[in-house]
Each structure stands twice: as C-alpha cells, then as structure tokens.
Design an enzyme around this catalytic site. Structure first.
Site, short mmCIF file in Angstrom:
data_model
loop_
_atom_site.label_atom_id
_atom_site.label_comp_id
_atom_site.label_asym_id
_atom_site.label_seq_id
_atom_site.Cartn_x
_atom_site.Cartn_y
_atom_site.Cartn_z
N CYS A 180 74.21 17.83 21.64
CA CYS A 180 75.61 17.87 21.18
C CYS A 180 75.75 17.17 19.84
O CYS A 180 76.55 17.57 19.01
CB CYS A 180 76.52 17.25 22.23
SG CYS A 180 76.02 15.59 22.72
N GLU A 192 84.04 14.91 26.76
CA GLU A 192 82.91 14.83 25.82
C GLU A 192 82.46 16.27 25.59
O GLU A 192 81.80 16.87 26.45
CB GLU A 192 81.76 14.01 26.44
CG GLU A 192 82.09 12.55 26.68
CD GLU A 192 82.06 11.73 25.40
OE1 GLU A 192 81.69 12.25 24.34
OE2 GLU A 192 82.43 10.55 25.48
P1 NAD Z 1 79.56 24.07 30.25
O1 NAD Z 1 80.93 23.78 29.74
O2 NAD Z 1 79.17 25.47 30.43
O3 NAD Z 1 79.35 23.37 31.68
C1 NAD Z 1 79.48 21.98 31.86
C2 NAD Z 1 79.74 21.71 33.33
O4 NAD Z 1 81.02 22.22 33.70
C3 NAD Z 1 78.73 22.34 34.30
O5 NAD Z 1 78.40 21.39 35.28
C4 NAD Z 1 79.53 23.48 34.90
O6 NAD Z 1 79.11 23.85 36.21
C5 NAD Z 1 80.92 22.91 34.94
N1 NAD Z 1 82.00 23.89 35.01
C6 NAD Z 1 81.99 25.19 34.61
N2 NAD Z 1 83.20 25.76 34.85
C7 NAD Z 1 83.98 24.79 35.38
C8 NAD Z 1 85.35 24.76 35.82
N3 NAD Z 1 86.14 25.82 35.75
N4 NAD Z 1 85.84 23.58 36.29
C9 NAD Z 1 85.04 22.47 36.36
N5 NAD Z 1 83.76 22.47 35.98
C10 NAD Z 1 83.23 23.60 35.49
O7 NAD Z 1 78.59 23.29 29.27
P2 NAD Z 1 77.00 23.29 29.28
O8 NAD Z 1 76.51 24.60 28.79
O9 NAD Z 1 76.48 22.78 30.57
O10 NAD Z 1 76.70 22.15 28.18
C11 NAD Z 1 76.62 22.41 26.82
C12 NAD Z 1 77.82 21.89 26.10
O11 NAD Z 1 78.00 20.51 26.38
C13 NAD Z 1 77.67 21.96 24.58
O12 NAD Z 1 78.87 22.38 24.00
C14 NAD Z 1 77.35 20.53 24.20
O13 NAD Z 1 77.63 20.21 22.87
C15 NAD Z 1 78.19 19.79 25.16
N6 NAD Z 1 77.73 18.40 25.32
C16 NAD Z 1 78.52 17.39 24.85
C17 NAD Z 1 78.11 16.08 24.94
C18 NAD Z 1 78.98 14.94 24.47
O14 NAD Z 1 78.73 13.82 24.86
N7 NAD Z 1 79.99 15.16 23.65
C19 NAD Z 1 76.86 15.78 25.52
C20 NAD Z 1 76.07 16.83 25.96
C21 NAD Z 1 76.53 18.14 25.86
#
Ligand code: NAD
Length: 505
Positions: free
Chosen positions: A283, A249
């Site tokens: 998002c 997602e």
């Molecule tokens: P992010 O990708 O920076 O982090 C998301 C999660 O991934 C965090 O818990 C982080 O600690 C973890 N993470 C980071 N590096 C990792 C790795 N190498 N391996 C595994 N996990 C790792 O995203 P964010 O800033 O927390 O969220 C914002 C983004 O999420 C935006 O792009 C938004 O559009 C998207 N989002 C999508 C939806 C959806 O349902 N499609 C819903 C909410 C947010």
C-alpha cells in the site's frame, strides 16, 4: 469451492459456499480449506470476545504487558514457521516474510510497553473555573474491536490493529483476507497457545466479503478495516447502521520526489525497492517518481540498470514472487497498455507471464493515464521529468490518494519542507517506507487513503475512548452552578472575565 469459481459464477449461481480453499499463488496447490463463517458464527465469536474483553481489561496495563510479551516471544521463536506459511500462501520470498514478521513483533513490543504512559489515568489542570476540582483524563478500551485485513502483508498489516487494540485493553475478532486465511488462523492459534488464560481475546472468523460484512454488524466497539477504497465504502455503510466507529486504512499511489541535489544512486535504489518488492503489492509502495530535469536522465539510467538485475520467481534468487491474486495481473496489464496508448514508453519490463509480472518502468506517461492516477499494486514505476521540486510536489499532491511518499534531497531544510507539504500521512526523506518501521510514528492516510491511525501513541488511542472525570476537592463559598448562587455572582464573574480576557485585542 475455489475463490476463482466463486468470483466467476453468475449472480444466479453465486451463493455463499460453506467452505473455501486457500491456494498457493505460485503453484495453485491448496494450502488449507476453511469454513465460511456466517452472521450467527461471527456474532457468537464477538459475544465470546466480549466476555474475554472484561477479563483482559481487568488484567490492567502490567498484566497485559506480560501476556503480550509472551505472545511476542512465541512469535519470535517461530518466525521461520510463520514466514514459511506466509511464503506459501501469499507468494512473497521467505526473507521478505521474515522482515514483515520482525516489524510486527517490534510494534507489538512498543505498544505493550507504552500503553500505560499513553493511555493511563493522568491529572490535568482544572483551569480557572473549576479550580476547586481535580481533573482526570484516561483512555478506556472499547470492548471488542473487529479487524478486517488484506492479503498483501498478512502479518504486519492486521497486527498493526490487533496488537495496538490488545495493548489498549480490547479483545479482537479478526477476519483475514480470503487469500491468506491460514496466516490469520495461525496468528490466533499462536495467541491461544501463548496466552491460554484469555484464549478468546483474539479470535479469527474466516470467509469472503460477506463474513466481513457480518463482522461490521456484530456489535463490535470499533471496526478497523484495511483494504481497498471501494470495499472501505461498503464497510462504512454497514457500520453506519449501528453507528459503529471505523478506522480506514486504504490504498495509495505514493510518489517519490527526486530533487536537483539528490543522491541519485541512492534514490534509484530506494525507488526500485519501493516499487518492486513484494511484487509491488504494497500500500505504501512507490508507484510514481517525479525527478527534476537536472537528475532525470541519470536517475532513469540508474533505475533501468538496477531493474535489469531483477526477476520474479519462486526460487531463492528471485527478487519477488507471483501476484497473490490472479486478477491483479489484469489491472497491471490495463495500466501498462493505457500508459503506452497515451504515449508512454516502456523502459523496462511491461510483460506478464501467468502470475509473474516483469519489473516494469514507464516513462513519459501522461498524468491523466490510469498508471499515474490509480493504484496499480504491481511491480511498476512511472518516472516523470519535472522542472523543479515544486512542480514535483504539485504533481505528487494532485492525486486522490494520500497515503505516504518519499523525498530525496541533500538539503535537510528543503527536504523537510517538501515532506511537510506532501499531502500524505507519512513521508520518508532519503529512504522509502522507513516510517512503517518506527513504532512511535502513526501510520495512516488522507483522502482516498482513509483516516484514523495505527501505530504509535495515536494508534493506541485509536482503540479507546477518552474518559473525563472531575472530583470536587473542596466547596467554594459561591457555587456558580447552583440555584443558591447570589444574584451578584454573575456580575462578579463578568468582571473577572474582563480582567483575565478583556485586555486581549
Ligand atoms: P479488499 O478491499 O478487496 O479486501 C479487504 C478485506 O475486506 C478482505 O478481508 C475482504 O474479505 C473484506 N471484504 C470484502 N468485501 C467486504 C464487505 N462488503 N464488507 C466487509 N468486508 C469485506 O482489499 P485487498 O485486495 O485484500 O487488499 C488490497 C488493498 O488494501 C489495496 O488497496 C492496498 O493498498 C490496501 N492496503 C492498505 C493498507 C494501509 O495500511 N493503508 C495496508 C495494506 C493494504
């Protein structure tokens, strides 16, 4: 160590700290300090969850339904307590936090109530060749589902995976965002309190990206990731090592189409909410509007008028809060600067003070600029004039993302046609974001917005594997799948094929 210190440290000094602080975006005050769980601790949590998964699955649909109802009740009775924590840790207004929690609870109710119908054993037609067999289909749980979540909707978003995975019979290990670990921990503590007989069916591991990566490698049955596309790629690569299936997602760049016959005031109201609420950190937020020539001027006037009445802040009257992540203000500033440098006009806002971004409306921004192409994730909106709805659709679809979108038109047939042809997983007609509040509808994207679905029947099946079973009811005089079959059997079969299928040209 604070998250900012970790981020700013050079590669030589950057070590994984033992603890990290969660801070309030509005004040910088420490909300709580959390452990950074390493690979051993993550694996131990998954191992405990695997044991819990067996007991949880054994409860069956009805048993799980009553326990999930207890969890739902527990959350609903403490909605203000949780909303206050979301407000402090994420920065969004208390009222918006309540809305978010309400949606999550509603989905939880739907998932628990519908799990048996969607996933339970059912008899299917065995078809001609296996007419002497009964055929059964059922959807079995995967065991332990790993959930990695973002910070922008720290309840609604991860719960879209957690509660559907639970209803399908799985245990969950959840790694909340390092920006909202207190909310994640609260949700797991609530589970233990509400369902004490299976406490390890929902566990939280806290930490930074490395902890998430450890969860990918900890032997889970599936990894449900919600976050940005760049991190999603890393998660997929880590999961590929063990062929662990993934749900992605990811981000969006959602567009609204405002057609000739649209209710312009309603479209403007929805666009402003879709773009600015939650400080634009949604998002499925509206980031681009394509309005036809006929309605463009009126639409821009309505939007700018509404935006004038909004301001960010931390008080009760503020429309939205600070940016949750300080670094996100840099992205917003870059997109606004890039839009202006490319010839765009700022009709409202455009300013950033500390973590607070003024509601920003940009006009005449070229389609090639970052403000139109990339996810901004701030309270900004670009509005572009287009010839007609067809051009609007073409431009809306010319983006690598494809999460959701909206169409405004008074013509039911035209709006439905545009909605169907919009390259996105979800579209709402004459409103924004509504699909997220309909539990029966699947939620997910296409292209850079990811794949797989949470919510609805598809969201339940996402956390299962289909199991096919046949049971022979009686033997046939000739068994085609036996070395005892007579030589003439194949010829007879060919004749039957000719009769049944051969007449089709
Ligand atoms: P992010 O990708 O920076 O982090 C998301 C999660 O991934 C965090 O818990 C982080 O600690 C973890 N993470 C980071 N590096 C990792 C790795 N190498 N391996 C595994 N996990 C790792 O995203 P964010 O800033 O927390 O969220 C914002 C983004 O999420 C935006 O792009 C938004 O559009 C998207 N989002 C999508 C939806 C959806 O349902 N499609 C819903 C909410 C947010």
């Amino acid at each position: 160590m604070s998250l900012a210190e970790h981020r700013d440290a050079g590669p030589d000094q950057r070590r994984v700290p033992e603890t990290f602080e969660s801070t309030a975006p509005a004040t910088g005050a420490v909300v709580a300090v959390f452990q950074v769980h390493g690979p051993d601790e993550v694996r131990a949590a998954v191992d405990r969850a695997r044991v819990a998964a067996a007991s949880w699955a054994d409860l069956g649909f009805d048993g799980r339904r009553t326990r999930l109802a207890a969890y739902r009740g527990y959350l609903a009775r403490r909605v203000h307590e949780l909303a206050d924590l979301v407000h402090r840790e994420n920065g969004k207004p208390h009222a918006d936090a309540i809305l978010e929690i309400t949606l999550a609870v509603d989905h939880l109710a739907w998932a628990a109530t519908h799990a048996r119908t969607v996933l339970g054993p059912r008899r299917v037609s065995p078809g001609l060749l296996a007419a002497n067999h009964a055929a059964w289909l059922e959807y079995q749980p995967l065991g332990v589902v790993g959930v990695i979540g973002p910070w922008n909707y720290p309840v609604f978003t991860p719960m879209g995976s957690i509660t559907y995975a639970l209803a399908a019979g799985n245990a969950v290990v959840f790694k909340p965002s390092e920006h909202t670990p207190a909310v994640g921990t609260w949700l797991a503590d609530a589970w233990r309190a509400a369902v004490p007989e299976v406490p390890d069916a929902v566990q939280v591991v806290t930490g930074l990206g490395e902890t998430g990566a450890a969860l990918c490698r900890a032997g889970v049955g599936k990894l449900a990731f919600t976050g940005s596309a760049p991190t999603g790629r890393k998660v997929m690569a880590a999961c590929a090592e063990t062929l662990t299936p993934v749900l992605m997602e990811l981000g969006g760049k959602d567009a609204m189409i405002v057609d000739d016959d649209a209710d312009v005031a309603a479209a403007a109201d929805a666009a402003v909410w879709g773009a600015m609420s939650n400080a634009g950190q949604t998002c499925i937020g509206i980031e681009r509007v394509y309005a036809t020539e006929r309605v463009y001027d009126a639409f821009v006037a309505e939007v700018t008028e509404r935006v004038r009445g909004l301001r960010p802040g931390t008080d009760e009257a503020a429309a939205y809060g600070p940016m949750t992540m300080a670094a996100q203000t840099d992205v917003v500033r870059r997109h606004v600067d890039d839009a202006v440098a490319a010839g765009g006009r700022v009709a409202a806002g455009g300013t950033v003070e500390g973590r607070f971004v003024a509601p920003t409306v940009l006009l005449d921004v070229p389609e090639t600029s970052a403000a139109v192409r990339e996810e901004t994730f701030g309270p900004t909106l670009t509005i572009s004039r287009v010839r007609d709805a067809e051009e609007a659709l073409e431009r809306a679809n010319a983006n690598a993302h494809g999460l959701a979108g909206a169409v405004f038109s008074r013509s039911k047939a035209r709006a439905m046609d545009l909605a169907r042809r919009m390259r996105s997983g979800m579209t709402s007609v004459n409103s924004v974001l509504t699909f997220a509040s309909v539990p029966a509808l699947p939620f997910g994207g296409v292209g850079e917005s990811g794949f797989g679905r949470i919510h609805g029947a598809d969201g339940l099946r996402e956390f299962t594997r289909a199991k096919a079973i046949t049971r022979r009811r009686f033997p046939l005089p000739v068994d085609l799948m036996s070395f005892t079959r007579p030589a003439a059997a194949a010829d007879a079969l060919a004749r039957v094929m000719g009769l049944v299928h051969g007449r089709h040209r």
